[in-house]
Design an enzyme around this catalytic site. Structure first.
Site, PDB file in Angstrom:
ATOM      1  N   GLY A  10       0.811  -1.204   0.000  1.00  0.00           N
ATOM      2  CA  GLY A  10       0.000   0.000   0.000  1.00  0.00           C
ATOM      3  C   GLY A  10       0.850   1.263   0.000  1.00  0.00           C
ATOM      4  N   HIS A  50      12.646  11.796  -3.013  1.00  0.00           N
ATOM      5  CA  HIS A  50      13.149  10.472  -3.412  1.00  0.00           C
ATOM      6  C   HIS A  50      14.572  10.592  -3.961  1.00  0.00           C
ATOM      7  CE1 HIS A  50       9.853   7.292  -3.546  1.00  0.00           C
ATOM      8  NE2 HIS A  50       9.285   8.316  -2.930  1.00  0.00           N
TER       9      HIS A  50
END
Length: 188
Positions: A10, A50
């Site tokens: 998820g 990221h």
């Protein structure tokens, strides 16, 4: 011969961080294939975080659809992520208000996946389990959930290993991983 590892789970389950640690445990200079189309400022900031987390040891390739156009033979390649990659195919096939033909999009995605993994490399794919909740009342969302579910099944069937991330904990559901990449969670 290629090796395929699928990391699923998820949102905010730790998929990307785990996949990055795994890739870096297999190579000192892995390849990061970013499939995202940057739609807005919030997403641009997510991409920036990221990139900062990964650091300079990675070779970064930004490719929204044609992943196989890059020669990555002999490398460890992290593809992040299948969900955004499928979104790009889905969006292109949408033609404005027309819902895309999912069978056609699915076949196109699978052909591109097969072309990519025909290269002799280790591939780590990240994806989302978006179909684990209730059925959406929105036809577009239902159609995309179907597409991604089928693509996830296609990739998992061809994968050497499949890992489900649950609250930052990797649960191996097929094969085994190449390394212990225990979770060291840091907030973005």
């Amino acid at each position: 011969m290629s090796k395929v590892i699928l990391i699923t789970g998820g949102q905010r389950s730790g998929k990307s961080a785990y996949a990055e640690r795994l890739a870096f445990s297999l190579s000192t200079h892995p390849v990061y294939m970013a499939t995202a189309h940057v739609w807005d400022d919030e997403f641009r900031e997510r991409v920036r975080r990221h990139q900062a987390r990964r650091g300079p040891s990675w070779e970064n390739i930004e490719e929204e659809r044609r992943l196989s156009s890059h020669d990555v033979g002999g490398r460890v390649v992290l593809v992040d992520c299948l969900t955004l990659w499928c979104t790009n195919f889905f969006h292109e096939a949408s033609n404005g208000d027309t819902l895309p033909d999912i069978d056609t999009v699915f076949k196109e995605v699978c052909k591109e996946f097969d072309r990519l993994v025909s290269q002799d490399a280790t591939f780590i794919f990240v994806t989302n389990e978006i179909g684990s909740g209730g059925v959406s009342p929105n036809a577009v969302q239902r159609r995309f959930t179907d597409l991604l579910g089928w693509v996830n099944q296609y990739v998992a069937a061809r994968a050497d290993s499949v890992v489900l991330m649950v609250s930052g904990i990797p649960v191996v559901i097929k094969g085994k991983t190449a390394s212990d990449t225990s979770s060291n969670i840091t907030m973005p």
